[in-house]
Write an enzyme that holds these catalytic residues in place. Structure first.
Site, PDB file in Angstrom:
ATOM      1  N   CYS A  56     -12.233   4.828  -2.704  1.00  0.00           N
ATOM      2  CA  CYS A  56     -12.011   5.981  -3.709  1.00  0.00           C
ATOM      3  C   CYS A  56     -13.077   6.717  -3.421  1.00  0.00           C
ATOM      4  O   CYS A  56     -13.934   6.566  -3.222  1.00  0.00           O
ATOM      5  CB  CYS A  56     -12.117   5.037  -4.975  1.00  0.00           C
ATOM      6  SG  CYS A  56     -12.100   6.091  -6.501  1.00  0.00           S
ATOM      7  N   ASP A  63      -9.771   0.390  -1.552  1.00  0.00           N
ATOM      8  CA  ASP A  63      -8.525   0.228  -1.989  1.00  0.00           C
ATOM      9  C   ASP A  63      -7.832  -0.271  -0.706  1.00  0.00           C
ATOM     10  O   ASP A  63      -8.100  -0.144   0.380  1.00  0.00           O
ATOM     11  CB  ASP A  63      -7.877   1.732  -2.185  1.00  0.00           C
ATOM     12  CG  ASP A  63      -8.575   2.439  -3.385  1.00  0.00           C
ATOM     13  OD1 ASP A  63      -8.439   1.541  -4.623  1.00  0.00           O
ATOM     14  OD2 ASP A  63      -8.833   3.284  -3.538  1.00  0.00           O
ATOM     15  N   VAL A  78       3.881   6.945  19.586  1.00  0.00           N
ATOM     16  CA  VAL A  78       2.490   6.506  19.353  1.00  0.00           C
ATOM     17  C   VAL A  78       2.144   4.978  20.020  1.00  0.00           C
ATOM     18  O   VAL A  78       3.098   4.439  19.745  1.00  0.00           O
ATOM     19  CB  VAL A  78       1.921   6.747  17.921  1.00  0.00           C
ATOM     20  CG1 VAL A  78       2.859   5.651  17.062  1.00  0.00           C
ATOM     21  CG2 VAL A  78       0.515   6.589  17.770  1.00  0.00           C
ATOM     22  N   GLU A  79       1.189   5.122  20.585  1.00  0.00           N
ATOM     23  CA  GLU A  79       0.702   3.659  21.166  1.00  0.00           C
ATOM     24  C   GLU A  79       0.047   3.059  19.881  1.00  0.00           C
ATOM     25  O   GLU A  79      -0.767   3.397  19.404  1.00  0.00           O
ATOM     26  CB  GLU A  79      -0.239   3.862  22.252  1.00  0.00           C
ATOM     27  CG  GLU A  79      -0.500   2.835  23.178  1.00  0.00           C
ATOM     28  CD  GLU A  79      -1.750   1.760  22.440  1.00  0.00           C
ATOM     29  OE1 GLU A  79      -1.213   0.641  22.523  1.00  0.00           O
ATOM     30  OE2 GLU A  79      -2.601   2.193  21.797  1.00  0.00           O
ATOM     31  N   SER A  80       0.484   1.586  19.842  1.00  0.00           N
ATOM     32  CA  SER A  80       0.465   0.613  18.592  1.00  0.00           C
ATOM     33  C   SER A  80      -1.012   0.440  18.721  1.00  0.00           C
ATOM     34  O   SER A  80      -1.435   0.309  17.347  1.00  0.00           O
ATOM     35  CB  SER A  80       1.242  -0.310  18.707  1.00  0.00           C
ATOM     36  OG  SER A  80       1.172  -1.073  19.935  1.00  0.00           O
ATOM     37  N   HIS A  97      -5.234   7.748  -2.659  1.00  0.00           N
ATOM     38  CA  HIS A  97      -3.943   7.202  -1.736  1.00  0.00           C
ATOM     39  C   HIS A  97      -3.094   8.107  -1.517  1.00  0.00           C
ATOM     40  O   HIS A  97      -2.485   8.259  -0.209  1.00  0.00           O
ATOM     41  CB  HIS A  97      -3.271   6.346  -2.686  1.00  0.00           C
ATOM     42  CG  HIS A  97      -3.998   5.217  -3.345  1.00  0.00           C
ATOM     43  ND1 HIS A  97      -5.140   4.870  -2.967  1.00  0.00           N
ATOM     44  CD2 HIS A  97      -3.955   4.356  -4.692  1.00  0.00           C
ATOM     45  CE1 HIS A  97      -5.728   3.838  -3.770  1.00  0.00           C
ATOM     46  NE2 HIS A  97      -4.729   3.822  -4.686  1.00  0.00           N
ATOM     47  N   GLU A  98      -2.717   9.298  -2.022  1.00  0.00           N
ATOM     48  CA  GLU A  98      -1.600  10.099  -1.966  1.00  0.00           C
ATOM     49  C   GLU A  98      -2.267  11.196  -0.645  1.00  0.00           C
ATOM     50  O   GLU A  98      -1.529  11.424   0.090  1.00  0.00           O
ATOM     51  CB  GLU A  98      -1.448  11.264  -3.004  1.00  0.00           C
ATOM     52  CG  GLU A  98      -1.040  10.557  -4.339  1.00  0.00           C
ATOM     53  CD  GLU A  98      -1.936   9.749  -4.983  1.00  0.00           C
ATOM     54  OE1 GLU A  98      -1.714   9.376  -6.204  1.00  0.00           O
ATOM     55  OE2 GLU A  98      -3.294   9.981  -4.924  1.00  0.00           O
ATOM     56  N   ASP A 163       8.008  -5.519  -4.177  1.00  0.00           N
ATOM     57  CA  ASP A 163       7.580  -6.832  -4.498  1.00  0.00           C
ATOM     58  C   ASP A 163       6.131  -7.156  -3.968  1.00  0.00           C
ATOM     59  O   ASP A 163       5.836  -8.253  -3.347  1.00  0.00           O
ATOM     60  CB  ASP A 163       8.602  -8.058  -3.941  1.00  0.00           C
ATOM     61  CG  ASP A 163       8.797  -7.828  -2.461  1.00  0.00           C
ATOM     62  OD1 ASP A 163       8.257  -6.834  -1.783  1.00  0.00           O
ATOM     63  OD2 ASP A 163       9.520  -8.602  -1.732  1.00  0.00           O
ATOM     64  N   ARG A 165       3.397  -7.193  -4.991  1.00  0.00           N
ATOM     65  CA  ARG A 165       2.262  -7.513  -5.943  1.00  0.00           C
ATOM     66  C   ARG A 165       2.086  -8.785  -6.272  1.00  0.00           C
ATOM     67  O   ARG A 165       2.848  -9.522  -6.522  1.00  0.00           O
ATOM     68  CB  ARG A 165       2.316  -6.751  -7.390  1.00  0.00           C
ATOM     69  CG  ARG A 165       2.910  -5.342  -7.288  1.00  0.00           C
ATOM     70  CD  ARG A 165       2.048  -4.273  -6.723  1.00  0.00           C
ATOM     71  NE  ARG A 165       2.530  -2.928  -6.854  1.00  0.00           N
ATOM     72  CZ  ARG A 165       2.861  -2.157  -6.086  1.00  0.00           C
ATOM     73  NH1 ARG A 165       2.579  -2.541  -4.629  1.00  0.00           N
ATOM     74  NH2 ARG A 165       3.378  -1.077  -6.177  1.00  0.00           N
TER      75      ARG A 165
END
Length: 165
Positions: A56, A63, A78-80, A97-98, A163, A165
């Protein structure tokens, strides 16, 4: 046996590297790409990243989120492992977060210039509220721009099915 030429793997330096350096500060330069051998067709690549963490920006509290990154590649992918290290670099990064989801999407657009991409973060609740920012992009002037608009308008029609949470 590989179907890739050594020249196609020149930019891939982290995969197979036993001396991996884990960065604790935001590090977009760690991202690596490789050529898409199937540019003649559309297909989705999806990454499920269940261990994303950031801080935060006000309180410094951690977070936690599961991030879903889906994209339709164009010339590059993109290489993982580099993506894993990049996401890990958010561990001590302080942002909302945004902002984190938009930063991730912008960095991946800059790296790959995909036809289409979406980044969805499903953050665990803090203070009784969960935040699930969704962002997407379709290449301007193409059918993917229209696809991005459609998916934006329809991405979460049934929030009761979430789902995590």
């Amino acid at each position: 046996m590989t179907t890739r030429k050594e020249s196609e793997l020149e930019g891939v330096t982290l995969l197979g590297n036993q001396g991996t350096n884990y960065l604790f500060e935001y590090a977009p330069d760690v991202l690596e790409s490789f050529p898409n051998k199937h540019v003649n067709r559309d297909y989705f690549v999806k990454f499920n990243c269940p261990e994303f963490t950031s801080l935060c920006p006000k309180t410094g509290q951690p977070d936690f989120a599961t991030i879903y990154i889906s994209y339709i590649p164009d010339e590059k992918m993109v290489e993982s492992k580099s993506l894993k290290l990049y996401l890990f670099s958010f561990r001590n990064h302080g942002d909302f977060h945004e902002d984190c989801m938009n930063i991730i999407m912008n960095d991946l657009i800059e790296l790959m210039d995909p036809r289409y991409i979406e980044v969805w973060g499903k953050f665990t609740p803090r203070g009784g509220i969960s935040i699930d920012p969704y962002t997407n992009y379709g290449k301007p002037g193409t059918k993917y721009e229209k696809m991005a608009e459609y998916r934006m308008m329809n991405h979460d029609l049934y929030p009761e099915t979430i789902d995590n949470r």
